[in-house]
Every structure is written in C-alpha cells, then in structure tokens.
Scaffold this motif. Sequence first.
Motif, mmCIF file in Angstrom:
data_model
loop_
_atom_site.group_PDB
_atom_site.id
_atom_site.type_symbol
_atom_site.label_atom_id
_atom_site.label_comp_id
_atom_site.label_asym_id
_atom_site.label_seq_id
_atom_site.Cartn_x
_atom_site.Cartn_y
_atom_site.Cartn_z
ATOM 1 N N PRO A 44 0.813 -1.217 0.000
ATOM 2 C CA PRO A 44 0.000 0.000 0.000
ATOM 3 C C PRO A 44 0.855 1.280 0.000
ATOM 4 N N ALA A 45 1.942 1.296 0.751
ATOM 5 C CA ALA A 45 2.814 2.489 0.793
ATOM 6 C C ALA A 45 3.503 2.703 -0.552
ATOM 7 N N GLN A 46 3.991 1.621 -1.157
ATOM 8 C CA GLN A 46 4.631 1.734 -2.470
ATOM 9 C C GLN A 46 3.636 2.220 -3.515
ATOM 10 N N PHE A 47 2.427 1.674 -3.492
ATOM 11 C CA PHE A 47 1.401 2.082 -4.452
ATOM 12 C C PHE A 47 1.097 3.568 -4.291
ATOM 13 N N GLN A 48 0.948 4.034 -3.053
ATOM 14 C CA GLN A 48 0.624 5.439 -2.792
ATOM 15 C C GLN A 48 1.706 6.372 -3.335
ATOM 16 N N VAL A 49 2.962 6.001 -3.159
ATOM 17 C CA VAL A 49 4.059 6.855 -3.629
ATOM 18 C C VAL A 49 4.286 6.682 -5.129
ATOM 19 N N LEU A 50 4.506 5.459 -5.571
ATOM 20 C CA LEU A 50 4.885 5.218 -6.966
ATOM 21 C C LEU A 50 3.770 5.508 -7.970
ATOM 22 N N ARG A 51 2.525 5.187 -7.633
ATOM 23 C CA ARG A 51 1.452 5.329 -8.607
ATOM 24 C C ARG A 51 0.561 6.535 -8.354
ATOM 25 N N LYS A 52 0.509 7.022 -7.098
ATOM 26 C CA LYS A 52 -0.374 8.148 -6.760
ATOM 27 C C LYS A 52 0.404 9.417 -6.400
ATOM 28 N N LYS A 53 1.726 9.386 -6.579
ATOM 29 C CA LYS A 53 2.601 10.543 -6.333
ATOM 30 C C LYS A 53 2.580 11.004 -4.880
ATOM 31 N N GLY A 54 2.476 10.039 -3.987
ATOM 32 C CA GLY A 54 2.512 10.364 -2.565
ATOM 33 C C GLY A 54 3.932 10.626 -2.100
ATOM 34 N N THR A 55 4.063 10.934 -0.816
ATOM 35 C CA THR A 55 5.366 11.157 -0.196
ATOM 36 C C THR A 55 5.389 10.432 1.138
ATOM 37 N N THR A 141 30.052 18.464 -6.541
ATOM 38 C CA THR A 141 29.732 17.463 -7.566
ATOM 39 C C THR A 141 28.797 18.084 -8.602
ATOM 40 N N THR A 142 27.531 17.745 -8.553
ATOM 41 C CA THR A 142 26.593 18.214 -9.584
ATOM 42 C C THR A 142 25.774 19.422 -9.158
ATOM 43 N N GLY A 143 25.714 19.691 -7.845
ATOM 44 C CA GLY A 143 24.851 20.756 -7.348
ATOM 45 C C GLY A 143 23.388 20.342 -7.277
ATOM 46 N N LYS A 144 23.096 19.085 -7.620
ATOM 47 C CA LYS A 144 21.724 18.578 -7.621
ATOM 48 C C LYS A 144 21.475 17.729 -6.375
ATOM 49 N N ARG A 145 20.217 17.728 -5.941
ATOM 50 C CA ARG A 145 19.778 16.848 -4.851
ATOM 51 C C ARG A 145 18.541 16.110 -5.322
ATOM 52 N N HIS A 146 18.725 14.834 -5.644
ATOM 53 C CA HIS A 146 17.606 13.971 -5.988
ATOM 54 C C HIS A 146 17.056 13.476 -4.662
ATOM 55 N N CYS A 147 15.935 14.028 -4.252
ATOM 56 C CA CYS A 147 15.288 13.716 -2.984
ATOM 57 C C CYS A 147 14.253 12.632 -3.283
ATOM 58 N N ILE A 148 14.593 11.379 -2.937
ATOM 59 C CA ILE A 148 13.839 10.228 -3.417
ATOM 60 C C ILE A 148 13.165 9.487 -2.256
ATOM 61 N N ASN A 149 11.927 9.126 -2.436
ATOM 62 C CA ASN A 149 11.205 8.337 -1.441
ATOM 63 C C ASN A 149 11.842 6.954 -1.332
ATOM 64 N N GLY A 150 12.237 6.578 -0.120
ATOM 65 C CA GLY A 150 12.850 5.269 0.080
ATOM 66 C C GLY A 150 11.916 4.126 -0.285
ATOM 67 N N VAL A 151 10.628 4.294 -0.030
ATOM 68 C CA VAL A 151 9.654 3.245 -0.318
ATOM 69 C C VAL A 151 9.533 2.995 -1.823
ATOM 70 N N ALA A 152 9.990 3.911 -2.630
ATOM 71 C CA ALA A 152 9.932 3.757 -4.086
ATOM 72 C C ALA A 152 11.106 2.940 -4.621
ATOM 73 N N MET A 153 12.044 2.587 -3.717
ATOM 74 C CA MET A 153 13.242 1.869 -4.148
ATOM 75 C C MET A 153 13.488 0.635 -3.286
ATOM 76 N N GLU A 154 14.318 -0.233 -3.825
ATOM 77 C CA GLU A 154 14.866 -1.362 -3.080
ATOM 78 C C GLU A 154 16.368 -1.288 -3.240
ATOM 79 N N PHE A 155 17.099 -1.773 -2.231
ATOM 80 C CA PHE A 155 18.561 -1.724 -2.253
ATOM 81 C C PHE A 155 19.132 -3.099 -2.551
ATOM 82 N N ILE A 156 20.060 -3.138 -3.493
ATOM 83 C CA ILE A 156 20.762 -4.380 -3.833
ATOM 84 C C ILE A 156 22.236 -4.177 -3.513
#
Length: 160
Positions: A44-55, A141-156
């Motif tokens: 449910p948390a992944q769906f809310q963030v990834l598909r419904k643009k939640g945070t 480095t790049t001067g950019k900050r990609h502020c990413i929801n952790g629930v939208a990712m998995e770590f390998i």
Amino acid sequence: MRRILLAIFSILVLSCEGKAQDSKKAKTYPVSKTEAEWKAELSPAQFQVLRKKGTERAFSSKLNKIEEPGTFVCAACGNELYETKHKFDSGTGWPSFDRPISEKNVDYRPDRTGGYPATEVVCAQCGGHLGHVFNDGPKATTGKRHCINGVAMEFIPKAD
C-alpha cells in the motif's frame, strides 16, 4: 484580404492547439500495467508513492542509513536508479543522491502540485513517481539533490 488573414490565423491557431493536445498525451513506458495490477504487486505504501505521487514521512525509510556499496532500484520494476557512491546525507529525511546511474534511467516532469514549481523524478521504465530534484545539492559534484522516497526503491548490495 481580411478573410485571408483570418483564415491563416485560424489555421495557425488550430495547428498550435493540435500540438498542445499532443504534448498533453501521457507518455507510455516500457513497463505498463493497469492500476489493479500495480495495486496487487506493490505494498500500500509503495502504491501510494509510486502510482499516486505520494510522499513518505521524513526519516521513515531504512534506506536513509545505507552506506554500503550497492544499487538502488525501482521497487515497481527493478530499473537501476542510483548508486551508494552518489548518495549523501542532505538532512532532509529522504535518501538523497547527486545524480542517477544514468540520465536514461529517470525522466523529469514539471510539478506544481506542492504550490511551487518543482521537478518531479520518475522511473524511465515504469513511470513510477520517485521524488523530486532540487538545485541545492553538493556544489563539489553536480549541485543537484535527488530527494527520493525510500519506499519507491529497493537496495541491492554490491556482490563481493
């Protein structure tokens, strides 16, 4: 003469409207599923963030603390997004990176849903909402900050 100018003007307006409508068409992505399929596959948390643009709530992701070498992939489709070597502690409460693995792996969209102009970051394979990119990242480095929801990712972790 007036009719000719009016006809030309009308043609130009209709031509521009057609282009505007074309640009409003949703982009299609290589990984495409129905809302019901995404709902069945994601938490449910992944769906809310990834598909419904939640945070997700700030400081709630276990990915914030990861420092070991490895790759962060899209939780919806497995697309490789970020590497630990480009991760930094922004103090914002979300995993932050100064760049993606490749610009081909993410897409950027203008976003005004927060009441101010921002740039949304989405997965280039499935169109899943990942977070936003800002111009306040490390200047060295790049001067950019990609502020990413952790629930939208998995770590390998990197294999030894």
